[in-house]
Design an enzyme around this catalytic site. Structure first.
Site, short mmCIF file in Angstrom:
data_model
loop_
_atom_site.label_atom_id
_atom_site.label_comp_id
_atom_site.label_asym_id
_atom_site.label_seq_id
_atom_site.Cartn_x
_atom_site.Cartn_y
_atom_site.Cartn_z
N HIS B 261 0.67 -1.08 0.17
CA HIS B 261 0.32 0.04 -0.22
C HIS B 261 1.14 1.45 0.51
O HIS B 261 0.73 1.95 -0.98
CB HIS B 261 -0.82 0.45 1.07
CG HIS B 261 -1.99 1.28 1.49
ND1 HIS B 261 -3.44 1.34 1.30
CD2 HIS B 261 -1.25 2.39 1.94
CE1 HIS B 261 -2.91 2.68 1.37
NE2 HIS B 261 -2.69 3.43 2.02
N GLU B 262 1.88 1.62 0.55
CA GLU B 262 2.57 2.47 1.57
C GLU B 262 3.85 3.37 -0.46
O GLU B 262 3.64 3.74 -0.92
CB GLU B 262 3.66 2.20 2.21
CG GLU B 262 2.56 2.50 3.58
CD GLU B 262 1.70 3.47 3.47
OE1 GLU B 262 1.96 4.96 3.44
OE2 GLU B 262 0.88 3.76 4.75
N HIS B 265 1.40 4.78 -3.08
CA HIS B 265 1.89 5.79 -2.53
C HIS B 265 2.92 6.71 -3.14
O HIS B 265 2.78 7.31 -3.80
CB HIS B 265 1.41 6.47 -1.18
CG HIS B 265 0.18 6.02 -0.90
ND1 HIS B 265 -1.09 6.95 -1.33
CD2 HIS B 265 -0.11 5.80 1.13
CE1 HIS B 265 -2.03 6.76 -0.09
NE2 HIS B 265 -1.93 6.07 0.51
N GLU B 291 -4.78 7.50 -2.78
CA GLU B 291 -5.55 6.66 -2.37
C GLU B 291 -5.71 5.56 -3.45
O GLU B 291 -5.34 4.04 -3.12
CB GLU B 291 -6.88 6.67 -1.53
CG GLU B 291 -6.89 5.29 -0.58
CD GLU B 291 -6.03 5.42 0.06
OE1 GLU B 291 -5.17 6.65 0.60
OE2 GLU B 291 -6.25 4.33 1.50
#
Lengths: 497, 497
Positions: B261-262, B265, B291
């Site tokens: 997830h990170e 980003h 997101e």
């Protein structure tokens, strides 16, 4: 608190906050920053430096300081803060901004020339930039102004109020008193230290270093250790003082004593007054005193027989294969091996001062014009031959080894020796006031030592000058003989002189 | 380049440098800072924030922007930068400084009240502060001004130009279309995932996460990963974009998908234009699009069968004792287990949107005055029962679980769902333009995917709005059906619907 003094704190807090943010950015750059981050990081640091400079030289701030100079209701610490802030500001304002830009360009040029010269191992490539650097340093000294000797003006940036006269006296004693000791040692049976170059796993070295930091009183809730290529300590506030270390797998010297050295610096910074954050009385007084703290821990404590009596069993247990057959006494002797060599940063604690003296004499003469840049290499090599009996085989191992001149750090070198000399004088007093001092060290107990330093050195910040601090703490201004007594006593035993 | 535009760059670079320095200070605070450093660090961040605010609202800067608004010679990117800088400045200047101070105080109060309420597990203790927070958020919306619905004004801070009408439409589809799917899944044989809670050594998890980061295209020369209590990514420049992760020894879910997830980003931030540093066209367009990148990697890629076909053998080899007897298919099913639960951050990718919808509806009604703070807990618990068929046993597991309201983050929650919906729509287009996309993933090849995102999303910064970006990239503005198609296809197979 006086209203204007409160107003002053707003200025000083802001300036300190910006400078400490810069310190964080620099710390990150040396420890964790990914390589591609360099360009924008340099820009960010430059921007914050500009903002700090603006704040430090603002008229509003200056007026505030000037008004407080006339204020009768301040207490002694407040008064001293104002006097020193005034002194700093007067000094900073002496340099016209054109000059500051020129200095910055000369530094950048000199640094790049030094890198190039290092790559080619050729001092010739550094000469031109060094000449310009010397010239601009002379100009800086003239702008600052000085009494007696032009070099005094440059030392003042690092060791306020130090004079060539004092430093000359110290180094003349280095020559007359330390030289014979070195010569005696050279003629004696030598110390064996091959075991220091065995393989020592990095993680185990790291763990051992951490236990030493803790033992010496470094507050790990108000600091931390990380790895860096060149060990340093840095301060973001009295409650966040960080150290870095470097670990070489095949050299036990490197991590052990650089770790203890940086710890000494950090203990000083952790001992500065948080109430005086951003103010002179919350700052270290000089580089010489700073170095006295690091060298006191590194050498007077960290290379003492008592220290290793307490810590060697732990080190041996950490590295049973490497050190199992090495006695505590042999380890202690290796820790103090005296072996004049080419590189300052690898020097033992006796020959070290000849490295410093050689640099000091060269840069003093460069600045007063009695030595030409074209003669520096010859002067360097001749001095190494004369004082350390060593031939310099290459420029990288000689005149090009240190970054200081390319950074414009003229006047800095003497503080290294001052540090050792102060440390010895402090120790001499400390053993009188803590009679069981070395017995305490033998049991891993350091709190009385730290309390002595906190009380006599750390807590005062810049309230006293280095020499006042020394006199208050020891009853005398700095004397070389304390170092000499320390050296003779220690090394006579080690080398059976 | 136009002279005034050059002048503008001085302002924007300076502002960016200060804000990025603040980001470094924050990153350090979350990763390495020793605990006692907190007090002065907060002060340092506050000082730099004040300096950034001053720079952002200076008259000279405003004049420069205004002059450039009239400048005909700018290229489209330059023009867009000026328009957006103007928009940002107008918005920032709308809030009187008294109001900003009041907001900051209310936030501080609400945060402390939330902490207290969490400790007591009692929403009652949060009510008063929450009421004040709602009131000040309403005032903020009124000051900003809005069309149609007061909540639009608040969403604009996170998702510029988003409207209640759009979000209501999306969530009405969540209710009508996603609810039946969830119900079907609930009736089907459940997925087994007990093996995810075995013991997984932290260092091995770390190493595996690092290989995933590298594989997905995260540039480790322009970033790094560290540990933090709450995983986040942060940017100091396009060449220094960092991620953090958290590792639980008895939960393999946590590190794996927060790491991916990170990474999503961070890939966005690494793909922003360095030439537009400090300018709107060098900034992420919205939290929803941000997101979409993290959720695309986390769910569309990181929970796909193809991804684990490629990576599961490596994970299995890393943890042979724990996963040796777990098939790739069973692991894939566990990665996508659907199990409505109480805590948003632990939710699966389907029930997640009900968590968001519940929060969105509550805060929308709080802001438009149709729900009283005293009724929030009841509304919350009723919604969890209605949509997720779950009884909320305690306030900490219910209405007190998220920090957002105490931080004043009203209008933020919808961006989480927008992210997933955008991600699904991007994927649908991507598979048409990269026909071998999942075949490539199966072989650990991600460069075409990253190139697609760089080309269609990252490089544009704020040049287009979220919806324009979506339309340019996919041919349509955001449609919920893409998410629904994705969900039906994936979960029908997993749950044999």
């Amino acid at each position: 608190m006086q209203a204007n003094y409160k107003k002053l704190l707003k200025f000083t807090n802001k300036i300190a906050d910006i400078k400490n943010a810069i310190a964080v950015l620099n710390w990150d750059q040396e420890t964790y920053m990914p390589p591609k981050g360099q360009g924008f990081r340099a820009q960010q640091i430059a921007t914050l430096s500009g903002i700090a400079h603006e704040a430090e030289t603002s008229t509003a701030y200056e007026n505030c300081i000037n008004e407080l100079l006339e204020e009768p209701s301040l207490n002694p610490v407040e008064s001293k803060n104002i006097q020193l802030l005034k002194r700093d500001m007067v000094k900073a304002k002496k340099l016209p901004s054109d000059f500051v830009i020129g200095l910055s360009k000369a530094t950048s040029k000199a640094f790049h020339a030094w890198i190039t010269a290092r790559k080619a191992n050729d001092f010739e490539l550094f000469k031109e930039a060094l000449s310009e650097m010397v010239k601009i340093q002379q100009e800086k000294a003239e702008i600052y102004g000085y009494k007696d000797h032009i070099y005094n003006a440059l030392m003042d940036d690092y060791e306020p109020k130090a004079t060539v006269q004092e430093i000359d006296t110290l180094f003349s004693e280095v020559k007359t008193k330390l030289s014979p000791l070195l010569a005696q040692i050279a003629k004696s049976p030598q110390v064996e230290d091959a075991f220091m170059y065995k393989q020592f796993a990095k993680d185990k070295q790291w763990d051992f270093g951490m236990t030493i930091l803790e033992q010496l009183g470094y507050d790990l809730e108000a600091g931390r250790q990380d790895l860096a290529e060149h060990p340093f300590s840095t301060t973001f506030s009295p409650f966040d003082v960080r150290v870095t270390t470097r670990i070489k797998e095949n050299n036990l010297y490197d991590m052990l004593w650089s770790c203890i050295h940086e710890c000494g610096h950090a203990l000083y910074e952790q001992g500065l007054s948080a109430a005086e954050y951003g103010l002179p009385c919350g700052e270290a007084v000089s580089l010489g005193i700073h170095e006295s703290q690091s060298r006191f821990y590194e050498n007077n404590i960290g290379r003492s027989e008592a220290f290793w009596e307490s810590n060697y069993p732990g080190l041996q247990a950490t590295f049973p294969n490497q050190l199992g057959d090495v006695s505590s006494e042999d380890f202690y002797r290796a820790a103090n091996i005296v072996k004049p060599s080419l590189i300052r940063t690898d020097a033992d604690e006796l020959s070290y001062h000849f490295h410093i003296m050689i640099r000091y004499e060269i840069e003093k003469q460069l600045i007063d014009g009695s030595l030409a840049v074209s003669d520096v290499k010859e002067a360097w090599n001749a001095s190494y031959s004369k004082y350390l009996n060593i031939n310099v085989p290459s420029d990288n191992q000689g005149v090009l080894q240190d970054v200081h001149w390319s950074h414009g750090g003229f006047g800095y070198f003497p503080t290294y020796s001052l540090g050792s000399f102060y440390a010895a004088q402090f120790e001499a007093k400390m053993v009188k006031e803590i009679p069981d001092m070395f017995q305490e060290i033998r049991t891993g107990e350091f709190s009385n030592i730290l309390t002595w330093l906190r009380t006599n050195i750390h807590q005062h910040g810049r309230f006293y000058t280095s020499q006042e601090l020394c006199k208050n703490a020891t009853g005398e201004t700095l004397k070389f003989d304390y170092f000499m007594d320390y050296a003779v006593k220690k090394y006579s035993a080690i080398y059976a002189l």
